[in-house]
Each structure stands twice: as structure tokens, then as C-alpha cells.
Scaffold this motif. Structure first.
Motif, PDB file in Angstrom:
ATOM      1  N   THR A   2       0.809  -1.219   0.000  1.00 15.69           N
ATOM      2  CA  THR A   2       0.000   0.000   0.000  1.00 15.69           C
ATOM      3  C   THR A   2       0.845   1.274   0.000  1.00 15.69           C
ATOM      4  O   THR A   2       0.322   2.354   0.247  1.00 15.69           O
ATOM      5  N   ASN A  12      -6.784   1.731  -2.459  1.00 12.58           N
ATOM      6  CA  ASN A  12      -7.299   2.764  -1.559  1.00 12.58           C
ATOM      7  C   ASN A  12      -8.161   2.166  -0.452  1.00 12.58           C
ATOM      8  O   ASN A  12      -8.112   2.622   0.691  1.00 12.58           O
ATOM      9  N   LYS A  13      -8.912   1.141  -0.774  1.00 16.20           N
ATOM     10  CA  LYS A  13      -9.727   0.458   0.231  1.00 16.20           C
ATOM     11  C   LYS A  13      -8.826  -0.165   1.297  1.00 16.20           C
ATOM     12  O   LYS A  13      -9.099  -0.060   2.492  1.00 16.20           O
ATOM     13  N   ARG A  15      -5.762   0.772   2.047  1.00 17.84           N
ATOM     14  CA  ARG A  15      -5.132   1.865   2.799  1.00 17.84           C
ATOM     15  C   ARG A  15      -6.051   2.377   3.902  1.00 17.84           C
ATOM     16  O   ARG A  15      -5.607   2.659   5.017  1.00 17.84           O
ATOM     17  N   LYS A  16      -7.326   2.530   3.588  1.00 15.62           N
ATOM     18  CA  LYS A  16      -8.290   2.988   4.600  1.00 15.62           C
ATOM     19  C   LYS A  16      -8.444   1.955   5.707  1.00 15.62           C
ATOM     20  O   LYS A  16      -8.537   2.312   6.882  1.00 15.62           O
ATOM     21  N   LEU A  17      -8.470   0.685   5.336  1.00 12.36           N
ATOM     22  CA  LEU A  17      -8.601  -0.374   6.331  1.00 12.36           C
ATOM     23  C   LEU A  17      -7.402  -0.397   7.271  1.00 12.36           C
ATOM     24  O   LEU A  17      -7.550  -0.628   8.469  1.00 12.36           O
ATOM     25  N   GLU A  18      -6.216  -0.118   6.740  1.00 14.82           N
ATOM     26  CA  GLU A  18      -5.003  -0.069   7.577  1.00 14.82           C
ATOM     27  C   GLU A  18      -5.154   0.918   8.724  1.00 14.82           C
ATOM     28  O   GLU A  18      -4.658   0.686   9.822  1.00 14.82           O
ATOM     29  N   LEU A  19      -5.802   2.033   8.435  1.00 18.31           N
ATOM     30  CA  LEU A  19      -5.953   3.079   9.445  1.00 18.31           C
ATOM     31  C   LEU A  19      -6.972   2.702  10.520  1.00 18.31           C
ATOM     32  O   LEU A  19      -6.910   3.221  11.636  1.00 18.31           O
ATOM     33  N   LYS A  20      -7.896   1.810  10.186  1.00 17.80           N
ATOM     34  CA  LYS A  20      -8.940   1.400  11.125  1.00 17.80           C
ATOM     35  C   LYS A  20      -8.584   0.141  11.893  1.00 17.80           C
ATOM     36  O   LYS A  20      -8.841   0.035  13.087  1.00 17.80           O
ATOM     37  N   ASP A  21      -7.998  -0.838  11.199  1.00 16.16           N
ATOM     38  CA  ASP A  21      -7.757  -2.149  11.806  1.00 16.16           C
ATOM     39  C   ASP A  21      -6.593  -2.816  11.084  1.00 16.16           C
ATOM     40  O   ASP A  21      -6.775  -3.410  10.019  1.00 16.16           O
ATOM     41  N   ALA A  25      -6.514  -5.444   7.887  1.00 17.90           N
ATOM     42  CA  ALA A  25      -5.831  -5.050   6.653  1.00 17.90           C
ATOM     43  C   ALA A  25      -4.777  -6.082   6.270  1.00 17.90           C
ATOM     44  O   ALA A  25      -4.650  -6.453   5.096  1.00 17.90           O
TER      45      ALA A  25
END
Length: 63
Positions: A2, A12-13, A15-21, A25
Motif C-alpha cells: 500500500t 485505496n480500500k 489503505r483505509k482499512l489499515e488506518l482502522k484495523d 488489513a
């Protein structure tokens, strides 16, 4: 997978998941990689399978 120079459908999906969990991810990334290897008719590395199984168990245990 990523980093900023990477560009593939779904990055991008992830990358967003990395920031949440981060575990979720990592699970998604390993699944995608493992599925790709298997779709190429190549054997899956046992360490990759073990990593996926370990993280999946951790994610599943959280509910």
C-alpha cells in the motif's frame, strides 16, 4: 503493498482499512496475495499460509 507508489484496483480500500484495523488489513492483504499465487497454479508458501491462519484466528477471536 500500500505504499504511495503502488496503484492497483482496491489499494485505496486497503489503505483505509489499515488506518482502522491493522490486523484486518493484513488479513486482506495476505488473502489477496495467497489467492493470486494459487490462481497462477503455484504452490502456496507454508509460511504465508501460517501467517494468514494466525491473523485470521486473531481477528475471528475478537468477533
Amino acid at each position: 503493498m500500500t505504499s504511495a507508489e503502488r496503484d492497483w484496483p482496491g489499494v485505496n480500500k486497503l489503505r483505509k482499512l489499515e488506518l482502522k484495523d491493522l490486523d484486518a488489513a493484513m488479513l486482506a492483504a495476505l488473502k489477496q496475495t495467497n489467492d493470486f499465487v494459487l490462481s497462477q497454479g503455484k504452490p502456496l508458501d507454508p509460511v504465508s499460509k501460517a501467517a494468514y491462519d494466525d491473523i485470521k484466528a486473531r481477528v475471528d477471536a475478537r468477533g
